[in-house]
Design an enzyme around this catalytic site. Structure first.
Site, PDB file in Angstrom:
ATOM      1  CE  LYS A  89       2.461  29.026   6.854  1.00  0.00           C
ATOM      2  NZ  LYS A  89       2.610  29.399   8.271  1.00  0.00           N
ATOM      3  CG  ASP A 129      -0.641  30.858   8.093  1.00  0.00           C
ATOM      4  OD1 ASP A 129       0.197  30.846   8.992  1.00  0.00           O
ATOM      5  OD2 ASP A 129      -0.536  31.599   7.098  1.00  0.00           O
ATOM      6  N   GLY A 199      -0.980  46.956  16.713  1.00  0.00           N
ATOM      7  CA  GLY A 199      -1.860  45.848  16.302  1.00  0.00           C
ATOM      8  C   GLY A 199      -2.674  45.412  17.491  1.00  0.00           C
ATOM      9  CE1 TYR A 200      -4.669  46.316  22.642  1.00  0.00           C
ATOM     10  CE2 TYR A 200      -7.057  46.201  22.471  1.00  0.00           C
ATOM     11  CZ  TYR A 200      -5.904  46.273  23.242  1.00  0.00           C
ATOM     12  OH  TYR A 200      -6.003  46.291  24.612  1.00  0.00           O
ATOM     13  N   GLY A 201      -5.256  42.816  17.388  1.00  0.00           N
ATOM     14  CA  GLY A 201      -6.039  41.628  17.051  1.00  0.00           C
ATOM     15  C   GLY A 201      -5.790  40.564  18.100  1.00  0.00           C
ATOM     16  CG  ASN A 202      -5.352  35.719  18.774  1.00  0.00           C
ATOM     17  OD1 ASN A 202      -4.204  35.538  19.197  1.00  0.00           O
ATOM     18  ND2 ASN A 202      -6.350  34.936  19.133  1.00  0.00           N
ATOM     19  N   GLY A 204      -1.979  41.066  19.543  1.00  0.00           N
ATOM     20  CA  GLY A 204      -1.758  42.350  20.214  1.00  0.00           C
ATOM     21  C   GLY A 204      -2.606  42.497  21.468  1.00  0.00           C
TER      22      GLY A 204
HETATM   23  P1  NAD Z   1      -5.410  39.668  13.599  1.00  0.00           P
HETATM   24  O1  NAD Z   1      -5.974  39.737  12.234  1.00  0.00           O
HETATM   25  O2  NAD Z   1      -6.234  39.108  14.712  1.00  0.00           O
HETATM   26  O3  NAD Z   1      -5.006  41.174  14.065  1.00  0.00           O
HETATM   27  C1  NAD Z   1      -4.207  42.025  13.306  1.00  0.00           C
HETATM   28  C2  NAD Z   1      -4.262  43.414  13.949  1.00  0.00           C
HETATM   29  O4  NAD Z   1      -3.343  44.263  13.245  1.00  0.00           O
HETATM   30  C3  NAD Z   1      -5.623  44.093  13.864  1.00  0.00           C
HETATM   31  O5  NAD Z   1      -5.864  44.817  15.062  1.00  0.00           O
HETATM   32  C4  NAD Z   1      -5.455  45.076  12.710  1.00  0.00           C
HETATM   33  O6  NAD Z   1      -6.316  46.211  12.808  1.00  0.00           O
HETATM   34  C5  NAD Z   1      -4.011  45.467  12.883  1.00  0.00           C
HETATM   35  N1  NAD Z   1      -3.392  46.015  11.684  1.00  0.00           N
HETATM   36  C6  NAD Z   1      -3.537  45.609  10.394  1.00  0.00           C
HETATM   37  N2  NAD Z   1      -2.805  46.392   9.583  1.00  0.00           N
HETATM   38  C7  NAD Z   1      -2.185  47.295  10.376  1.00  0.00           C
HETATM   39  C8  NAD Z   1      -1.300  48.375  10.136  1.00  0.00           C
HETATM   40  N3  NAD Z   1      -0.924  48.683   8.901  1.00  0.00           N
HETATM   41  N4  NAD Z   1      -0.850  49.068  11.199  1.00  0.00           N
HETATM   42  C9  NAD Z   1      -1.251  48.759  12.451  1.00  0.00           C
HETATM   43  N5  NAD Z   1      -2.093  47.771  12.741  1.00  0.00           N
HETATM   44  C10 NAD Z   1      -2.553  47.054  11.717  1.00  0.00           C
HETATM   45  O7  NAD Z   1      -4.015  38.919  13.470  1.00  0.00           O
HETATM   46  P2  NAD Z   1      -3.182  38.182  14.620  1.00  0.00           P
HETATM   47  O8  NAD Z   1      -3.563  36.750  14.639  1.00  0.00           O
HETATM   48  O9  NAD Z   1      -3.242  38.986  15.860  1.00  0.00           O
HETATM   49  O10 NAD Z   1      -1.711  38.219  13.976  1.00  0.00           O
HETATM   50  C11 NAD Z   1      -0.898  39.391  14.071  1.00  0.00           C
HETATM   51  C12 NAD Z   1       0.511  39.071  13.635  1.00  0.00           C
HETATM   52  O11 NAD Z   1       1.025  38.019  14.443  1.00  0.00           O
HETATM   53  C13 NAD Z   1       0.660  38.594  12.199  1.00  0.00           C
HETATM   54  O12 NAD Z   1       1.901  39.037  11.704  1.00  0.00           O
HETATM   55  C14 NAD Z   1       0.679  37.085  12.342  1.00  0.00           C
HETATM   56  O13 NAD Z   1       1.347  36.440  11.255  1.00  0.00           O
HETATM   57  C15 NAD Z   1       1.484  36.946  13.617  1.00  0.00           C
HETATM   58  N6  NAD Z   1       1.299  35.668  14.318  1.00  0.00           N
HETATM   59  C16 NAD Z   1       0.070  35.298  14.767  1.00  0.00           C
HETATM   60  C17 NAD Z   1      -0.068  34.096  15.449  1.00  0.00           C
HETATM   61  C18 NAD Z   1      -1.393  33.678  16.027  1.00  0.00           C
HETATM   62  O14 NAD Z   1      -1.421  32.704  16.788  1.00  0.00           O
HETATM   63  N7  NAD Z   1      -2.491  34.379  15.774  1.00  0.00           N
HETATM   64  C19 NAD Z   1       1.047  33.244  15.635  1.00  0.00           C
HETATM   65  C20 NAD Z   1       2.305  33.657  15.163  1.00  0.00           C
HETATM   66  C21 NAD Z   1       2.400  34.875  14.506  1.00  0.00           C
END
Ligand code: NAD
Length: 395
Positions: A89, A129, A199-202, A204
């Site tokens: 990391k 990350d 959560g509705y990012g990448n 969700g």
């Molecule tokens: P992202 O930034 O694209 O999306 C995060 C989402 O969570 C957004 O929709 C945001 O509005 C929402 N959010 C933030 N705070 C919140 C809260 N308090 N309550 C509800 N929703 C909330 O991030 P991502 O890449 O989708 O990552 C999400 C999670 O998955 C993180 O914990 C990340 O460490 C984990 N993760 C991601 C990946 C990856 O490939 N992107 C891989 C392994 C783990």
């Protein structure tokens, strides 16, 4: 916890408790007219199974202790999905939102220079990350290849497609999570198909999309601004449109709910995909879902995990459920090393093989033990790492 789960001896325990290699430096970049120095770290927890693999984060809260802990977490995750990698990391203590694009490029290049001696396709393979993405990986790879005076795309994953990045990476964590959900539903005999995704990012959004494509009924979604509950079903693309057009999925037709209410809905499957520590001892007993699949990192506190275990809620842990991202990073590395590139669907088919095998190995290990799925996943990982350490004569 690991030592308790596996009953390992003192020497092995102490080798696994400490990272194998810790490097830190100060990176100098020009911010406006001034030169600023920023603390930066790269840690290898354990490389018995292969080169170190793990992301680089840019965040004001990054500390050496955090990077060390996350590198250990990567050792477990890589071993659980059976990837030929150790755990690593990296991070920089910086607020990236205060930097311009040109300053971020300087920082990314400075990071690659600062740790160039560690990075390589056979030694240490970083990836994006928190607050880093394919753009940063492109700059880092370019800097690294200048120093090495040769092309070595396999030295960094999560890079732009134009530099050898893999098709299908964007969707990988969400899709890998859905393969895992389908495996858990089948193995544990879950009959209902109602799902809530927090959560509705990448992660969700893609989880929601592939769940709907596979016949699950998405009844609630949320983001940081709030959520929506609609028992008639939610269209993932239209929910994303509501988020893009109006700022939140909560504007999708249905009943507006809070993030706490989403967790407590009467659904069959709950998919936390946002942030850590949202299932706690305060709300764990209110969770009605039979199956919780952790796509976020660390959404369940250890007290909550115990409560969920007591009420027989099945929890698929983050180290297994969200390993789709690192698994496609592995497939990217394989493509770079062979120089033979796959279509998106070929990548996804291979991702399915990796996720299906990992689930069945953890599930079978759990069935033959008294452990939870989380305990079984970590014990299996530790067992694999220790076997490699033994084969090398380290213990
Ligand atoms: P992202 O930034 O694209 O999306 C995060 C989402 O969570 C957004 O929709 C945001 O509005 C929402 N959010 C933030 N705070 C919140 C809260 N308090 N309550 C509800 N929703 C909330 O991030 P991502 O890449 O989708 O990552 C999400 C999670 O998955 C993180 O914990 C990340 O460490 C984990 N993760 C991601 C990946 C990856 O490939 N992107 C891989 C392994 C783990």
């Amino acid at each position: 916890m690991v030592a308790e789960l596996t009953g390992m001896d003192e020497q092995t325990k102490s080798l696994l408790a400490r990272p194998e290699r810790v490097e830190q430096t100060e990176l100098s970049i020009k911010v406006g007219e001034k030169t600023t120095t920023l603390p930066a770290y790269r840690v290898w927890h354990n490389t018995a199974r292969g080169p170190a693999k793990g992301g680089i984060r840019f965040h004001p809260d990054v500390t050496l202790d955090e990077v060390k802990a996350l590198s250990m977490w990567m050792s477990w995750k890589n071993a659980i999905v059976g990837l030929p990698f150790g755990g690593g990391k990296g991070g920089v203590t910086v607020n990236p939102k205060s930097l311009s694009l040109a300053e971020l490029e300087q920082l990314s290049r400075a990071y690659a220079r600062g740790f160039s001696e560690m990075f390589g396709q056979d030694t240490d393979i970083p990836a994006p990350d928190i607050n880093t993405s394919s753009i940063h990986m492109g700059w880092m790879l370019d800097e690294l290849e200048k120093i090495k005076a040769r092309k070595e795309p396999g030295a960094i994953t999560g890079k732009p497609i134009e530099l050898g990045g893999s098709l299908g990476r964007t969707e990988a964590t969400g899709l890998g999570g859905v393969y895992t959900i389908m495996n858990a539903v089948k193995s544990f005999g879950i009959t209902g198909r109602k799902v809530a995704v927090q959560g509705y990012g990448n992660v969700g959004f893609h989880a929601a999309k592939f769940l709907a494509d596979n016949g699950f009924k998405l009844v609630a979604v949320s983001d940081s601004k709030g959520g929506v509950h609609n028992p008639d079903g939610i269209g993932p693309a239209l929910a994303m449109k509501a988020k893009k057009d109006r700022g939140s999925v909560k504007y999708y037709p249905g009943k507006e709910i809070t993030n706490s209410e989403l967790l407590e809905l009467d659904v069959d499957i709950l998919v936390p995909s946002a942030i850590e520590d949202i299932i706690t001892k305060k709300n764990a007993h209110k969770i009605k879902a039979k199956l919780v699949v952790e796509l976020a990192n660390g959404p369940t506190t250890s007290e909550a995990d115990k409560i969920l275990g007591e009420q027989e809620t099945i929890v698929v842990p983050d180290v297994l459920a969200n390993a789709g991202g690192v698994s496609v990073s592995y497939l990217e590395w394989v493509q770079n090393r062979t120089g033979f590139y796959w279509s998106k669907h070929e990548v996804w088919d291979k991702l399915k093989l990796v996720m299906d095998r990992a689930f069945s190995e953890v599930y079978n290990f759990q069935k033959s033990s008294e452990l939870s799925l989380r305990g079984a996943a970590i014990a299996l990982a530790a067992d694999r790492i220790v076997s490699s350490m033994k084969a090398r004569g380290w213990v």
